[in-house]
Design an enzyme around this catalytic site. Sequence first.
Site, short mmCIF file in Angstrom:
data_model
loop_
_atom_site.label_atom_id
_atom_site.label_comp_id
_atom_site.label_asym_id
_atom_site.label_seq_id
_atom_site.Cartn_x
_atom_site.Cartn_y
_atom_site.Cartn_z
N ARG A 53 -5.52 -0.53 -4.91
CA ARG A 53 -6.15 -1.84 -4.90
C ARG A 53 -5.07 -2.88 -5.19
O ARG A 53 -3.95 -2.56 -5.55
CB ARG A 53 -7.28 -1.93 -5.92
CG ARG A 53 -6.93 -1.40 -7.28
CD ARG A 53 -7.56 -2.17 -8.40
NE ARG A 53 -7.20 -3.57 -8.37
CZ ARG A 53 -6.04 -4.03 -8.84
NH1 ARG A 53 -5.10 -3.22 -9.31
NH2 ARG A 53 -5.78 -5.33 -8.80
N ARG A 96 -12.33 -2.48 3.65
CA ARG A 96 -12.63 -3.59 2.75
C ARG A 96 -12.52 -4.90 3.52
O ARG A 96 -11.53 -5.11 4.22
CB ARG A 96 -11.70 -3.60 1.53
CG ARG A 96 -11.80 -2.36 0.67
CD ARG A 96 -11.21 -2.56 -0.71
NE ARG A 96 -12.02 -3.44 -1.51
CZ ARG A 96 -11.64 -3.93 -2.69
NH1 ARG A 96 -10.45 -3.61 -3.18
NH2 ARG A 96 -12.43 -4.74 -3.37
N ASP A 244 -6.86 -12.67 -3.07
CA ASP A 244 -7.01 -11.81 -1.91
C ASP A 244 -7.06 -12.58 -0.59
O ASP A 244 -6.81 -12.01 0.46
CB ASP A 244 -8.28 -10.97 -2.05
CG ASP A 244 -8.12 -9.92 -3.14
OD1 ASP A 244 -7.85 -8.76 -2.81
OD2 ASP A 244 -8.27 -10.28 -4.32
#
EC number: 5.3.1.23
Length: 357
Positions: A53, A96, A244
Amino acid sequence: MTTPVAAIQSVRLDDDNNALVLLDQTLLPNEKVFLKLSTVEEIWDAIYHLKVRGAPAIGIAAAYGIYLGVKQSKAADHAGFLNEFKKVKQYLASSRPTAVNLFWALNRMEDRLQREAGRSIVDIKRALKEEAENIRAEDEKVCLSIGEHALSLLEPGWGLLTHCNAGTIATAKYGTALAPIYLGQERGYDFRVYADETRPLLQGARLTAWELQEAGVGVTLICDNMASIVMKEGKVQAVLVGCDRVAANGDTANKIGTSGVAILAKHYGIPFYVCAPLSTIDLDCAAGDDIPIELRKEEEVSTTWYEKPMAPENVKVYNPAFDVTDHELITAIVTEKGIAYAPFEESLRDLMKEECK
């Protein structure tokens, strides 16, 4: 005994054994386990289940993953190989939705493949491996540069608050939001770091606190709902977070809870800095409302971290993985090419132009 940050390599390629080697972040801080993943399905699972991650680390893993996914291809020509490549790319891209680095890395790998048209399949595979290695090596340099720029905004002895984990295990090395902390550690800045636990997956408690403590940085773990009081008590002089995705107007998607920290920082007059590699800037995304927000399983809130359920059976759970911090709450966005200030539409575009030179 502390561990230098440079000693932690959370994502790497073991080409001889056709494997992606990952530090399993779901097992930290209790176990330090490195996984060897040899199939695209295993790599997809590792990304989806947060074994790897952090936006940069996800991008690196995806680049290695797509290379491994076509390494054993028996395609006889470029068209057949490209068809296999696109199937792997589409599959990995579904893991994702929010972190733009995932798509950036996969698109970069496809661009390299297209540039190699006319060469042998063997040469194309070699080029894809090289491109994936370049992505990892460049991320290390990017993080170091972000750290230098961010450190210029900080003073020795400051208290710093961070949310989620934007450290070395989320990148190739150094991290984004934690990079200036590591550089400050090397240079005697003596920072005091407050790490939000970051519910519901506890990336701050499990990862940031572990990582900083391993590196000998003075870190204090707090619950998410304690950020206000440590700010009010004057213990925090700056907030550092990663991200992100950054929209063209400066709205920023980061781990759920980040926008609340930004609101608190604004209230207490504390600078709020977003540390973002240019690869996270999405100029095709006009504003935060256009950023897709990943919704995750209810169990992460109600049962995952508990011996017994901590919520009534069958209660409804809302579990967005990210929220969007409005650009008006952001003091500056720190990139490897420099520091962007409002109006972000102009400063981010200028930095992206600089990157293309």
